[in-house]
Design an enzyme around this catalytic site. Structure first.
Site, PDB file in Angstrom:
ATOM      1  N   ASP A   1       0.851  -1.186   0.000  1.00  0.00           N
ATOM      2  CA  ASP A   1       0.000   0.000   0.000  1.00  0.00           C
ATOM      3  C   ASP A   1       0.886   1.236   0.000  1.00  0.00           C
ATOM      4  O   ASP A   1       2.084   1.160   0.265  1.00  0.00           O
ATOM      5  CB  ASP A   1      -0.894  -0.014   1.249  1.00  0.00           C
ATOM      6  CG  ASP A   1      -1.750   1.227   1.362  1.00  0.00           C
ATOM      7  OD1 ASP A   1      -2.396   1.588   0.362  1.00  0.00           O
ATOM      8  OD2 ASP A   1      -1.755   1.860   2.433  1.00  0.00           O
ATOM      9  N   SER A   2       0.258   2.390  -0.222  1.00  0.00           N
ATOM     10  CA  SER A   2       0.990   3.652  -0.196  1.00  0.00           C
ATOM     11  C   SER A   2       1.411   4.047   1.228  1.00  0.00           C
ATOM     12  O   SER A   2       2.240   4.927   1.386  1.00  0.00           O
ATOM     13  CB  SER A   2       0.092   4.750  -0.775  1.00  0.00           C
ATOM     14  OG  SER A   2      -1.139   4.778  -0.074  1.00  0.00           O
TER      15      SER A   2
ATOM     16  N   GLU B   1      -6.681   9.513   9.414  1.00  0.00           N
ATOM     17  CA  GLU B   1      -5.353   9.481  10.037  1.00  0.00           C
ATOM     18  C   GLU B   1      -5.322  10.334  11.299  1.00  0.00           C
ATOM     19  O   GLU B   1      -4.541  10.074  12.218  1.00  0.00           O
ATOM     20  CB  GLU B   1      -4.288   9.899   9.025  1.00  0.00           C
ATOM     21  CG  GLU B   1      -4.234   8.860   7.914  1.00  0.00           C
ATOM     22  CD  GLU B   1      -2.979   8.867   7.071  1.00  0.00           C
ATOM     23  OE1 GLU B   1      -2.132   9.748   7.243  1.00  0.00           O
ATOM     24  OE2 GLU B   1      -2.876   7.961   6.215  1.00  0.00           O
TER      25      GLU B   1
ATOM     26  N   CYS C   1     -11.230   2.811  -0.894  1.00  0.00           N
ATOM     27  CA  CYS C   1      -9.970   3.360  -0.384  1.00  0.00           C
ATOM     28  C   CYS C   1      -9.640   2.609   0.905  1.00  0.00           C
ATOM     29  O   CYS C   1     -10.548   2.284   1.681  1.00  0.00           O
ATOM     30  CB  CYS C   1     -10.135   4.858  -0.103  1.00  0.00           C
ATOM     31  SG  CYS C   1      -8.721   5.602   0.725  1.00  0.00           S
TER      32      CYS C   1
ATOM     33  N   HIS D   1      -8.573   3.487   3.645  1.00  0.00           N
ATOM     34  CA  HIS D   1      -8.907   4.137   4.916  1.00  0.00           C
ATOM     35  C   HIS D   1     -10.393   4.049   5.277  1.00  0.00           C
ATOM     36  O   HIS D   1     -10.768   4.217   6.425  1.00  0.00           O
ATOM     37  CB  HIS D   1      -8.522   5.614   4.853  1.00  0.00           C
ATOM     38  CG  HIS D   1      -7.043   5.862   4.885  1.00  0.00           C
ATOM     39  ND1 HIS D   1      -6.162   5.228   4.043  1.00  0.00           N
ATOM     40  CD2 HIS D   1      -6.300   6.682   5.666  1.00  0.00           C
ATOM     41  CE1 HIS D   1      -4.939   5.650   4.305  1.00  0.00           C
ATOM     42  NE2 HIS D   1      -4.993   6.530   5.280  1.00  0.00           N
TER      43      HIS D   1
HETATM   44  N1  DGL Z   1      -4.066   3.788   0.035  1.00  0.00           N
HETATM   45  C1  DGL Z   1      -4.751   4.823  -0.701  1.00  0.00           C
HETATM   46  C2  DGL Z   1      -5.970   4.210  -1.414  1.00  0.00           C
HETATM   47  O1  DGL Z   1      -6.466   3.152  -1.065  1.00  0.00           O
HETATM   48  C3  DGL Z   1      -5.180   5.964   0.188  1.00  0.00           C
HETATM   49  C4  DGL Z   1      -4.037   6.793   0.700  1.00  0.00           C
HETATM   50  C5  DGL Z   1      -3.281   7.509  -0.400  1.00  0.00           C
HETATM   51  O2  DGL Z   1      -3.811   8.453  -1.012  1.00  0.00           O
HETATM   52  O3  DGL Z   1      -2.150   7.104  -0.644  1.00  0.00           O
HETATM   53  O4  DGL Z   1      -6.447   4.777  -2.356  1.00  0.00           O
END
Ligand code: DGL
Length: 269
Positions: free
Chosen positions: A14-15, A157, A189, A191
């Protein structure tokens, strides 16, 4: 397939910390599986970045996980899945690759008898139209209504999961989608699963929420069985690797994972 092949870890990435919602769902659904997680905490957020940049970062992370000898790759980040899934498939050379969009799209199409589906995600995910495209391939008669919700990532967050500001923000974002009388809403997403109680309230009881973390874990279980790669015994080993250890990382990470994170490794790129 040998027990040694099945013991190789599932690579999840993940990011940032958000993909830990997918790890959490995997731990519950597949408690015997070893997992190595990579979160690009130094470069998060991806949801507002360009496609070329996301592709470049995604390739780097995929190569890192392939060096860890993973048996399956799971793109836990909706933004990467939306614009860079092909990069992962190309590099993976035969290793099964799963992603949250494929799993979420299938679940939404199956769960929407009225065929009216809402999708919420980051601006890059929504602009890519990846969910709508995949859902139309699965069922050309579905109607998809999408909405970017850029403020949700920072609110989650911040830990404002039930906060009045988050509720008002959700009411504002969801208004146009709910006006279309959708019968399901894809939480597109990493989150958003943390906002489920609040979103359930705002969306009302008629709208089914599709949690792509849960559907991805279900999908992974199916694919491991099919490939003869499911691990059958022993305690599972979990590794967490990040590109930076930012302020409050432990607190935020544990909120996403729903348990203690233990040791976290930092890559040296
Ligand atoms: N992990 C990203 C997503 O699921 C959300 C956080 C980001 O913007 O990096 O889209």
């Amino acid at each position: 397939m040998s027990a040694a092949a099945a013991s190789r870890p599932i690579g999840v990435f993940d990011s940032g910390v958000g993909g830990l919602t997918v790890v959490r769902a995997l731990m519950e659904r597949l408690p015997l599986e070893n997992i190595v997680y990579f979160g690009d905490t130094a470069r998060v957020p991806y949801g507002v970045k360009s496609v070329a940049t996301i592709e470049h970062f995604t390739a780097q992370i995929t190569e890192f996980l392939l060096q860890r000898d993973v048996k399956m790759l799971i793109i836990a980040c909706n933004t990467m899945a939306a614009v860079a899934a092909e990069v992962v498939h190309r590099l993976a050379a035969g290793i099964p690759v799963l992603d949250v969009i494929e799993a979420g799209a299938r679940a939404a199409v199956a769960a929407s008898p009225g065929r009216r589906i809402g999708v919420i995600g980051t601006p890059t995910t929504i602009n890519s139209n990846a969910y709508a495209r995949r859902m139309h391939e699965l069922n050309p008669t579905v109607r998809v209504y999408s909405q970017a919700c850029p403020l949700f990532v920072p609110l989650v967050e911040e830990g404002w999961l039930e906060h009045e500001v988050t509720r008002l923000t959700a009411q504002e974002y969801l208004r146009p989608v709910l006006a279309e009388e959708v019968d399901s809403l894809v939480l597109g997403c990493t989150h958003y699963p943390l906002l489920k109680p609040l979103l359930r309230d705002v969306a009302g009881p008629r709208v089914r929420l599709i949690d792509s973390a849960l559907t991805t874990a279900e999908f992974a279980a199916e694919r491991l069985q099919q490939a003869g790669l499911a691990r059958s015994g022993g305690a599972a080993d979990y590794r967490f690797v990040v590109s930076d250890v930012p302020l409050r990382f432990q607190t935020i990470g544990e909120r996403f994972l729903g348990r203690s994170l233990g040791a976290v490794e930092k890559v040296d790129w």
